[in-house]
Design a protein around this motif. Structure first.
Motif, PDB file in Angstrom:
ATOM      1  N   VAL A  81      58.671  12.598  25.301  1.00 11.68           N
ATOM      2  CA  VAL A  81      58.218  11.951  24.068  1.00 11.68           C
ATOM      3  C   VAL A  81      56.702  11.842  23.982  1.00 11.68           C
ATOM      4  O   VAL A  81      56.136  11.966  22.900  1.00 11.68           O
ATOM      5  N   TYR A  82      56.036  11.581  25.094  1.00 13.01           N
ATOM      6  CA  TYR A  82      54.595  11.370  25.084  1.00 13.01           C
ATOM      7  C   TYR A  82      53.866  12.404  25.950  1.00 13.01           C
ATOM      8  O   TYR A  82      54.410  12.870  26.952  1.00 13.01           O
ATOM      9  N   ARG A  83      52.606  12.697  25.577  1.00 16.67           N
ATOM     10  CA  ARG A  83      51.654  13.253  26.524  1.00 16.67           C
ATOM     11  C   ARG A  83      50.655  12.125  26.740  1.00 16.67           C
ATOM     12  O   ARG A  83      49.617  12.055  26.101  1.00 16.67           O
ATOM     13  N   TRP A  84      51.054  11.220  27.644  1.00 14.77           N
ATOM     14  CA  TRP A  84      50.327   9.967  27.835  1.00 14.77           C
ATOM     15  C   TRP A  84      49.137  10.191  28.768  1.00 14.77           C
ATOM     16  O   TRP A  84      49.289  10.786  29.835  1.00 14.77           O
ATOM     17  N   PRO A  85      47.940   9.718  28.419  1.00 14.62           N
ATOM     18  CA  PRO A  85      46.797   9.840  29.327  1.00 14.62           C
ATOM     19  C   PRO A  85      47.096   9.123  30.647  1.00 14.62           C
ATOM     20  O   PRO A  85      47.651   8.019  30.640  1.00 14.62           O
ATOM     21  N   THR A  86      46.722   9.742  31.757  1.00 14.45           N
ATOM     22  CA  THR A  86      47.084   9.186  33.065  1.00 14.45           C
ATOM     23  C   THR A  86      45.905   8.583  33.822  1.00 14.45           C
ATOM     24  O   THR A  86      46.105   7.852  34.787  1.00 14.45           O
ATOM     25  N   ASP A  87      44.659   8.882  33.406  1.00 10.26           N
ATOM     26  CA  ASP A  87      43.512   8.309  34.112  1.00 10.26           C
ATOM     27  C   ASP A  87      42.266   8.438  33.237  1.00 10.26           C
ATOM     28  O   ASP A  87      42.244   9.204  32.265  1.00 10.26           O
ATOM     29  N   VAL A  88      41.246   7.659  33.607  1.00 11.37           N
ATOM     30  CA  VAL A  88      39.948   7.706  32.928  1.00 11.37           C
ATOM     31  C   VAL A  88      38.906   8.168  33.950  1.00 11.37           C
ATOM     32  O   VAL A  88      38.928   7.720  35.102  1.00 11.37           O
ATOM     33  N   VAL A  89      38.020   9.069  33.526  1.00  7.06           N
ATOM     34  CA  VAL A  89      37.012   9.602  34.452  1.00  7.06           C
ATOM     35  C   VAL A  89      35.620   9.469  33.858  1.00  7.06           C
ATOM     36  O   VAL A  89      35.448   9.271  32.643  1.00  7.06           O
ATOM     37  N   ASP A  90      34.640   9.562  34.742  1.00  3.25           N
ATOM     38  CA  ASP A  90      33.243   9.531  34.323  1.00  3.25           C
ATOM     39  C   ASP A  90      32.612  10.899  34.601  1.00  3.25           C
ATOM     40  O   ASP A  90      32.820  11.484  35.667  1.00  3.25           O
ATOM     41  N   TYR A  91      31.844  11.407  33.624  1.00  2.00           N
ATOM     42  CA  TYR A  91      31.152  12.681  33.809  1.00  2.00           C
ATOM     43  C   TYR A  91      29.775  12.590  33.167  1.00  2.00           C
ATOM     44  O   TYR A  91      29.648  12.559  31.938  1.00  2.00           O
ATOM     45  N   LYS A  92      28.768  12.478  34.014  1.00  5.50           N
ATOM     46  CA  LYS A  92      27.376  12.423  33.549  1.00  5.50           C
ATOM     47  C   LYS A  92      27.159  11.328  32.509  1.00  5.50           C
ATOM     48  O   LYS A  92      26.494  11.520  31.482  1.00  5.50           O
ATOM     49  N   GLY A  93      27.764  10.167  32.760  1.00  4.01           N
ATOM     50  CA  GLY A  93      27.600   9.043  31.845  1.00  4.01           C
ATOM     51  C   GLY A  93      28.529   9.065  30.650  1.00  4.01           C
ATOM     52  O   GLY A  93      28.567   8.122  29.858  1.00  4.01           O
ATOM     53  N   LEU A  94      29.311  10.143  30.492  1.00  4.39           N
ATOM     54  CA  LEU A  94      30.302  10.230  29.417  1.00  4.39           C
ATOM     55  C   LEU A  94      31.681   9.910  29.977  1.00  4.39           C
ATOM     56  O   LEU A  94      31.934  10.050  31.173  1.00  4.39           O
ATOM     57  N   THR A  95      32.559   9.486  29.103  1.00  5.89           N
ATOM     58  CA  THR A  95      33.910   9.094  29.517  1.00  5.89           C
ATOM     59  C   THR A  95      34.897  10.189  29.163  1.00  5.89           C
ATOM     60  O   THR A  95      34.808  10.801  28.091  1.00  5.89           O
ATOM     61  N   GLY A  96      35.829  10.421  30.059  1.00  4.18           N
ATOM     62  CA  GLY A  96      36.883  11.407  29.809  1.00  4.18           C
ATOM     63  C   GLY A  96      38.235  10.848  30.183  1.00  4.18           C
ATOM     64  O   GLY A  96      38.345   9.805  30.847  1.00  4.18           O
ATOM     65  N   ILE A  97      39.277  11.515  29.737  1.00  2.00           N
ATOM     66  CA  ILE A  97      40.639  11.125  30.090  1.00  2.00           C
ATOM     67  C   ILE A  97      41.378  12.324  30.669  1.00  2.00           C
ATOM     68  O   ILE A  97      41.072  13.475  30.340  1.00  2.00           O
ATOM     69  N   ILE A  98      42.336  12.026  31.539  1.00  2.77           N
ATOM     70  CA  ILE A  98      43.190  13.055  32.126  1.00  2.77           C
ATOM     71  C   ILE A  98      44.520  13.030  31.369  1.00  2.77           C
ATOM     72  O   ILE A  98      45.150  11.985  31.225  1.00  2.77           O
TER      73      ILE A  98
END
Length: 503
Positions: A81-98
């Motif tokens: 049902v979902y493609r749920w984000p599993t983690d939050v990451v930092d990259y050069k001061g920007l935020t990303g999600i897995i």
């Protein structure tokens, strides 16, 4: 081409990798990169996020993810049902999600019937909601092999209703539910919700966008000119999800928009759209007010026959869905508290699948239709009459020791149709919590020696009440007009009453 390592914000000891080839996939606000093994993507926000935005992501990938994992049917929700984000990451001061990679079934194998332009692209819901992409004469029609049949869209919609149901049970709201944020595969009857990083947490994290144009609730559009701090301003919430969800269901089943009709409110197109979807919104199939009915001479030829509500009215979806469409697009259109919840839609969709009949025309593109409760049923899509007798089974439950009441649940019989435990016993709900054992058929219907029969495969107390005769496992009982059959004598067991139509 560089392989880059990033650290988790939730757990600094955890790292992820992505491949930067200089040309990421660009979403609305994120750049998306694949991991080296292509098991997940790293989606990096192009702009810096503030504290609240990061906190929202951390809750989604931590608290709420764990809640789903540890809850009932967790695997179903996270895999189907979902493609749920599993983690939050930092990259050069920007935020990303897995985010886990999409299943292969959600990518076009062929794409267009006559072109490979979208081959390998995501099966975004928009390709299956509109009428033109399934019109045989449209130059860019989606390949017939990828469209599925009408029945398949019911299970697609069931997945979406369950996704909304689960979110609301956790105290969340989607806020931007639309065909752009779902992937579907009608052939495998699958659907999953994507872009789940902006969920609304009431009282903590409000909506950052008001939604996608065709799916925004009228109260949000009609107050969008007000300041966000104004108490009269309406922002996306659980009740606006309960507008967007049925719009999606209506579009996947009928391939037209429920509010886009023929009435013009303003000569300025932008103002007209704002009024027709907001303050002046009206259901195009309103039973007593015809003002917004589509004008056939004004609709695109590619949108026919679906745009013609006289030929393919919403009533062809059956009584359960018709009732809910009335509640949401008439009673609840400007009164959000009147909107049916997601579970009501799930139940109505599943009960409607029990009313389905196979079309006898092998060339019919829809292949299935809902029984219309007439003595001479026919397919509304191609006009082919039903051939032969048609058993109708009304389900009854035991109200008191000697009193049985109708369930408002009917099962239409077709050849080689299965009977399941959720038909036999009202205490077994047909939902995502079913066990593997409960998904195994307990009997089946077939046309044998010019007679309709129910073959008992697993029912230990099946009984023909009309003839006062036990029906052991491995034997069959004939379905005749007026016959009463006890499916189970256990608590919650049902009785069926047989009516023969099309005689």
């Amino acid at each position: 081409m560089n392989t880059i390592t990033v650290k988790s914000i939730n757990d600094p000891a955890k790292t992820y990798q992505f491949v930067d080839n200089g040309e990421p996939m660009r979403g609305g606000v994120k750049d998306v990169y694949f991991s080296p093994d292509k098991r997940y993507v790293v989606a990096i926000f192009r702009e810096k996020l503030d504290f609240n935005q990061k906190e929202r992501l951390q809750r989604i990938t931590n608290k709420y993810l764990i809640q789903i994992q540890n809850g009932e049917a967790g695997d179903y929700y996270l895999k189907e049902v979902y493609r749920w984000p599993t983690d939050v990451v930092d990259y050069k001061g920007l935020t990303g999600i897995i985010v886990p990679i999409y299943d292969g079934k959600f990518f076009f194998k062929k794409g267009y019937e006559t072109s490979d332009l979208i081959q390998g692209k995501e099966k975004n819901g928009k390709w299956f909601a509109g009428a033109k992409f399934r019109n045989p004469a449209f130059p860019l029609r989606v390949a017939k092999s990828e469209l599925g049949d009408w029945l398949s869209y019911f299970q697609v919609c069931v997945n979406l209703t369950r996704g909304v149901k689960k979110m609301h049970a956790m105290g969340l709201a989607h806020s931007d539910l639309s065909y752009n944020n779902v992937l579907i595969d009608p052939v495998q009857k699958s659907a999953c919700m994507i872009d789940l990083d902006g969920l609304v947490v009431p009282g903590l994290f409000p909506a950052e966008v008001i939604g996608t144009a065709e799916f925004i609730a009228p109260e949000v559009l009609s107050t969008k000119h007000l300041d966000k701090a104004d108490p009269n301003r309406k922002l996306p919430n659980r009740l606006t999800d309960l507008h967007a969800l049925p719009v999606l269901i209506y579009m996947f089943l009928l391939h037209r928009h429920p509010l886009k009709g023929g009435k013009v409110h303003d000569l300025d197109t932008e103002k007209d759209d704002l009024l027709s979807m907001g303050e002046k919104a009206m259901f195009i199939e309103h039973p007593t007010d015809p003002m917004n009915r589509p004008k056939i001479n004004q609709v695109s030829k590619w949108d026919l026959p679906w745009a013609d509500i006289t030929k393919l009215p919403y009533t062809l979806t059956g009584p359960y869905l018709k009732n809910l469409f009335d509640k949401v697009f008439i009673d609840g259109l400007h009164n959000p508290m009147q909107r049916p919840n997601a579970e009501e839609w799930e139940i109505a969709l599943l009960k409607t699948t029990d009313l389905m009949q196979k079309c006898h025309n092998v060339s019919c593109e829809q292949k299935w239709y809902v029984f219309d409760n007439t003595n001479s049923p026919k397919c509304p899509f191609c006009g082919t009459p039903h051939q032969g007798t048609l058993p109708i089974l009304d389900l009854y439950y035991q109200f008191q020791e000697t009193t049985w009441k109708p369930e408002n649940h009917r099962l239409m019989v077709y050849n080689d149709q299965y009977l399941f435990q959720w038909h036999v016993n009202r205490n077994i709900a047909r939902n995502e919590k079913l066990t593997q054992l409960q998904k195994v058929p307990v009997g089946y219907f077939t046309y044998f020696n010019s007679k309709w029969v129910l073959v008992n495969q697993k029912l230990t107390s099946l009984k023909d009440l009309t003839e006062d005769k036990e029906i052991p496992i491995g034997t069959m009982v004939e379905l005749t007009h007026g016959k009463k059959i006890l499916l189970s004598n256990e608590e919650g067991g049902r009785v069926i009453m047989v009516t023969m139509a099309n005689t």
